[in-house]
Scaffold this motif. Structure first.
Motif, PDB file in Angstrom:
ATOM      1  N   THR A 239       0.836  -1.207   0.000  1.00  0.00           N
ATOM      2  CA  THR A 239       0.000   0.000   0.000  1.00  0.00           C
ATOM      3  C   THR A 239       0.868   1.252   0.000  1.00  0.00           C
ATOM      4  N   ALA A 240       1.846   1.311   0.869  1.00  0.00           N
ATOM      5  CA  ALA A 240       2.705   2.489   0.968  1.00  0.00           C
ATOM      6  C   ALA A 240       3.470   2.727  -0.327  1.00  0.00           C
ATOM      7  N   MET A 241       3.950   1.659  -0.945  1.00  0.00           N
ATOM      8  CA  MET A 241       4.703   1.806  -2.192  1.00  0.00           C
ATOM      9  C   MET A 241       3.814   2.324  -3.323  1.00  0.00           C
ATOM     10  N   LEU A 242       2.610   1.758  -3.422  1.00  0.00           N
ATOM     11  CA  LEU A 242       1.705   2.210  -4.479  1.00  0.00           C
ATOM     12  C   LEU A 242       1.239   3.649  -4.219  1.00  0.00           C
ATOM     13  N   ALA A 243       0.988   3.984  -2.949  1.00  0.00           N
ATOM     14  CA  ALA A 243       0.590   5.354  -2.622  1.00  0.00           C
ATOM     15  C   ALA A 243       1.704   6.336  -2.925  1.00  0.00           C
ATOM     16  N   ALA A 244       2.939   5.945  -2.641  1.00  0.00           N
ATOM     17  CA  ALA A 244       4.079   6.807  -2.951  1.00  0.00           C
ATOM     18  C   ALA A 244       4.185   7.040  -4.447  1.00  0.00           C
ATOM     19  N   ALA A 247       1.679   9.432  -5.725  1.00  0.00           N
ATOM     20  CA  ALA A 247       1.951  10.816  -5.316  1.00  0.00           C
ATOM     21  C   ALA A 247       3.248  11.357  -5.930  1.00  0.00           C
ATOM     22  N   GLY A 248       3.855  10.590  -6.828  1.00  0.00           N
ATOM     23  CA  GLY A 248       5.075  11.056  -7.484  1.00  0.00           C
ATOM     24  C   GLY A 248       6.315  10.964  -6.606  1.00  0.00           C
ATOM     25  N   ARG A 249       6.298  10.073  -5.638  1.00  0.00           N
ATOM     26  CA  ARG A 249       7.431   9.929  -4.734  1.00  0.00           C
ATOM     27  C   ARG A 249       8.254   8.684  -5.076  1.00  0.00           C
ATOM     28  N   GLU A 250       9.541   8.754  -4.797  1.00  0.00           N
ATOM     29  CA  GLU A 250      10.422   7.605  -4.916  1.00  0.00           C
ATOM     30  C   GLU A 250      10.429   6.861  -3.582  1.00  0.00           C
ATOM     31  N   ILE A 251      10.697   5.549  -3.650  1.00  0.00           N
ATOM     32  CA  ILE A 251      10.581   4.676  -2.480  1.00  0.00           C
ATOM     33  C   ILE A 251      11.968   4.256  -2.006  1.00  0.00           C
ATOM     34  N   ASP A 273       4.137  -6.288  -8.648  1.00  0.00           N
ATOM     35  CA  ASP A 273       3.894  -5.078  -9.448  1.00  0.00           C
ATOM     36  C   ASP A 273       4.224  -3.793  -8.704  1.00  0.00           C
ATOM     37  N   ILE A 274       5.103  -3.863  -7.722  1.00  0.00           N
ATOM     38  CA  ILE A 274       5.435  -2.649  -6.981  1.00  0.00           C
ATOM     39  C   ILE A 274       6.425  -1.805  -7.774  1.00  0.00           C
ATOM     40  N   PRO A 275       6.420  -0.489  -7.544  1.00  0.00           N
ATOM     41  CA  PRO A 275       7.401   0.383  -8.197  1.00  0.00           C
ATOM     42  C   PRO A 275       8.822   0.026  -7.739  1.00  0.00           C
ATOM     43  N   PRO A 276       9.823   0.464  -8.464  1.00  0.00           N
ATOM     44  CA  PRO A 276      11.210   0.167  -8.070  1.00  0.00           C
ATOM     45  C   PRO A 276      11.578   0.807  -6.742  1.00  0.00           C
TER      46      PRO A 276
END
Length: 560
Positions: A239-244, A247-251, A273-276
Motif C-alpha cells: 500500500t505504501a509503495m503504491l501510494a508513494a 503521489a510522485g514519490r520515490e521509495i 507489481d510494486i514500483p522500483p
C-alpha cells in the motif's frame, strides 16, 4: 513427566501474554510443538531486546519431540527458531512464505544448513508423529497465515493461529471459510484460539480501507514522508509503495528486517507489481516532496532505523521540520512509554507525527468479538481453550465461549498440562516455564541476578569506594568515594567528608584478624557507608569497594 496415554496441551508461552508463542500437543507419550516465537523485553530486563521461551521441559525429552509446525512468519511465532532449534534438533513444517522468512533468518546463523524445513501448502496433509496435520489458510497481517487442523485418535483439534476475516486482504487470499465450515461439520473436539482482540466489539476492518486512507494521507504531505509499520505486513508495505508512486514519490527502504521481508515476499510471488525501490543514498539528491521512506521501528525498537533517525544517528537519512512520520501500526501492550518517548523526540525536532489516533492508518490482524463468534459458529467445538492474550483477554474469551454454549471453556496458564481427552478437560500437572534472554555468553534466565543488578543500577545508581591499606589493615590514605547516579553532586559534596570519616573509623575499629580479610573489610565499609548516608530502605545503591594493599617493601620503596 511420567508416561501418558491421553491427548494433552501445554503452553510454554502465549497464555497470559501476547508474544512468545510456543505450544505443545502431547499424544500417547510423544510431542508436537506449534510455533516457537519471541517476545519483546520491557524495562524489567534492562539491556535486553527480546525474550525467548524456556524449553527445559521439552529439552529433557527431546527424543520424544517429533517436530515443530509454524503457523506463520511473525516474530512472535517463528523468531526463536534460530536461537533455540539446536536444543531440540527436530524437523520443521511450514508454508512457503514462512519457509522463505525462516531461511533468511537462519542464513545469519551457523545452523543454516542443519535445520530440516518441510514446505507444505494449505490443504496438503502431512504427518508429524501421531498427528495427522493440515493447514487451513486464514487472513492475517502477514501472507501465508494458517490455522492448523490436528487429527488424533481422540478427536480433532483446531489451532486457529493468528487470523481475521477480511473481505479484501489485498495480499494473499481471504480466509478459507469453506474449509473451516467443512472442518466444523466433520466434528471438532477442541478449538485453541486467538484472544488478542476479543474485548473489541465488531470486526477488525479491511486492509483495502487502509489503502484508500493512506493513499490520500501520503498525497497530502508537503515534504518527506516516513512510514513505519511491522516489517512483516506485506500488504501495508505494498500500500505504501503504491501510494508513494501515485503521489510522485520515490521509495526508499531503511532497515534490514524490512528489506529481508520484501525479498522473502518476492521469492514466493508477492509484490510483483510494486514500483522500483531506490538506494537510500540517493534520497538526499531529490526534492523533499519526492521522497518516501519505509522504515523499521514501529514499536520503538532500540536498534531500529527510525530510532536512529530520530536521534540523528543514522548515517544516510536526515529529517527536517515539516517532514511527516506515519506510524501505521498498533502499539504492542507494554511499549507505550517507549513509543510516546519516540513520538515526543520527533515532535521536538519539528516532525509531524501521525498515528492511528490522528488518522485511519491501521487495522488489526486479529479477530474482534464478532469474528470470534463467527469462528465458533463454524467450528462448534466441545472445548474452547483461549490462548494468545493477556489474562483479561483469556477471561473475556472464556466468557464469550460459555455464552455461545461451548460445553467446556478452559482457562490455562503457561506451564499447565491440560488433558484434552479422554473425559472432561482437566489440568493434570504443571511443568516449569520461564523466560530466557540472549546475552553475550549465551542464554540466561530472565530471573538471573544479572537483571536485578541492572535494575538496581538504573533505579539507585552505584557508589565506588577506594581504600588503600597496608598489610596489617591500617589506612594509608583517606577513602575515595565516587557516586554514579546515586546522589546529586552538590549534596554529596556536603556529606562526603563525614561519610569518609565514618568508613575510616569502621575499618580502624576492626580486629587485627578481620582487617586482614578483604571480604570482611568490604562488608564493614558497605555497612558504614549506608549508615552514614542514612538512606531509606527503598534507596539501595550498589556499593563497590576496591581495596589496594601495599606491602612493607612497596612502602619502603615509596618512602625512598
Amino acid at each position: 513427566m511420567t508416561a501418558f496415554s491421553d491427548l494433552r496441551f501445554v503452553a510454554l508461552g502465549g497464555a497470559g501474554e501476547i508474544g512468545v508463542n510456543a505450544y505443545l500437543y502431547g499424544l500417547e507419550g510423544r510431542w508436537l510443538m506449534v510455533d516457537l516465537g519471541i517476545g519483546f523485553a520491557d524495562d524489567r530486563l534492562p539491556g535486553v531486546d527480546i525474550v525467548l521461551p524456556d524449553l527445559r521441559f521439552i529439552e529433557e525429552q527431546r527424543s520424544a519431540l517429533d517436530g515443530i509446525v509454524i503457523t506463520h512468519a511473525h516474530e512472535d511465532h517463528v523468531g526463536a527458531v534460530p536461537y533455540l532449534w539446536q536444543r531440540l534438533g527436530c524437523p520443521v513444517w511450514c508454508t512457503p512464505f514462512a519457509a522463505a522468512v525462516l531461511r533468511a533468518k537462519l542464513a545469519e546463523t551457523e545452523i543454516a544448513r542443519e535445520v530440516p524445513i518441510n514446505v507444505v501448502e494449505p490443504g496438503e496433509r502431512f504427518r508429524v508423529g501421531g498427528f495427522e496435520c493440515r493447514f487451513v489458510h486464514v487472513t492475517h497481517s502477514i501472507p501465508d497465515s494458517n490455522a492448523l487442523v490436528l487429527d488424533t485418535p481422540f478427536g480433532r483439534v483446531l489451532h486457529t493461529g493468528d487470523w481475521k476475516l477480511d473481505p479484501a486482504p489485498l495480499v494473499g487470499a481471504r480466509t478459507d471459510v469453506a474449509t473451516l465450515e467443512a472442518v466444523g461439520r466433520e466434528g471438532v473436539l477442541a478449538l485453541v484460539g486467538d484472544s488478542t482482540n476479543v474485548l473489541s466489539p465488531g470486526t477488525s476492518g479491511s486492509e483495502a480501507e487502509v489503502r484508500e486512507s493512506l493513499t490520500r494521507l501520503i498525497a497530502d504531505q508537503p515534504y518527506r514522508v516516513v512510514l513505519t509499520t511491522f516489517s512483516s505486513n506485506i500488504a501495508r508495505l505494498e500500500t505504501a509503495m503504491l501510494a508513494a508512486h501515485a503521489a510522485g514519490r520515490e521509495i526508499f527502504v531503511v532497515g534490514r528486517s524490512m528489506r529481508r521481508m520484501i525479498e522473502a515476499a518476492r521469492e514466493v510471488g508477492y509484490l510483483k507489481d510494486i514500483p522500483p525501490i531506490r538506494d537510500e543514498r540517493e534520497a538526499e539528491l531529490l526534492p523533499r516532496d519526492r521522497v518516501l521512506y519505509l522504515c523499521t521501528g514501529s514499536q520503538g525498537e532500540s536498534r531500529s532505523a527510525l530510532v536512529r533517525i530520530a536521534g540523528h544517528q543514522h548515517p544516510r537519512v536526515r529529517l527536517e521540520p515539516g517532514d511527516a512520520v506515519i506510524f501505521s501500526a498498533k502499539i504492542i501492550p507494554g511499549n507505550e512509554r517507549t513509543l510516546y518517548n519516540l513520538h515526543n523526540q520527533l515532535v521536538r525536532s519539528g516532525i509531524e507525527v501521525i498515528t492511528e489516533v490522528d488518522h485511519f492508518v491501521h487495522v488489526s490482524g486479529h479477530p474482534c468479538r464478532d469474528e470470534v463468534e463467527q469462528m465458533y459458529r463454524w467450528i462448534k467445538p466441545k472445548i474452547a481453550i483461549p490462548v494468545h492474550g493477556e489474562a483479561r483477554h483469556l477471561h473475556a474469551h472464556q466468557r464469550l465461549a460459555q455464552d455461545l454454549g461451548i460445553e467446556h471453556a478452559v482457562l490455562i496458564e503457561n506451564g499447565d498440562v491440560l488433558r484434552i481427552a479422554p473425559g472432561a478437560p482437566e489440568v493434570v500437572d504443571e511443568i516449569p516455564v520461564g523466560r530466557m534472554v540472549m546475552e553475550t555468553d549465551g542464554l540466561v534466565e530472565a530471573g538471573d541476578d544479572l537483571f536485578r543488578t541492572r535494575r538496581r543500577l538504573m533505579n539507585h545508581g552505584t557508589i565506588l569506594v577506594s581504600l588503600v591499606l597496608d598489610e596489617e589493615g591500617s589506612i594509608l590514605a583517606p577513602p575515595q568515594l565516587t557516586p554514579l547516579g546515586a546522589f546529586e553532586a552538590d549534596r554529596f559534596g556536603e556529606i562526603k567528608g563525614q561519610v569518609c570519616d565514618a568508613i575510616a573509623d569502621a575499618v580502624e575499629d576492626m580486629s587485627d584478624e578481620a582487617v586482614r580479610d578483604d571480604e570482611r573489610v568490604r562488608e564493614i565499609v558497605r555497612v558504614a557507608l549506608r549508615q552514614a548516608l542514612d538512606l531509606p530502605r527503598h534507596r539501595r545503591p550498589i556499593v563497590e569497594v576496591q581495596i589496594t594493599r601495599l606491602s612493607a617493601e612497596t612502602l619502603a620503596a615509596l618512602e625512598e
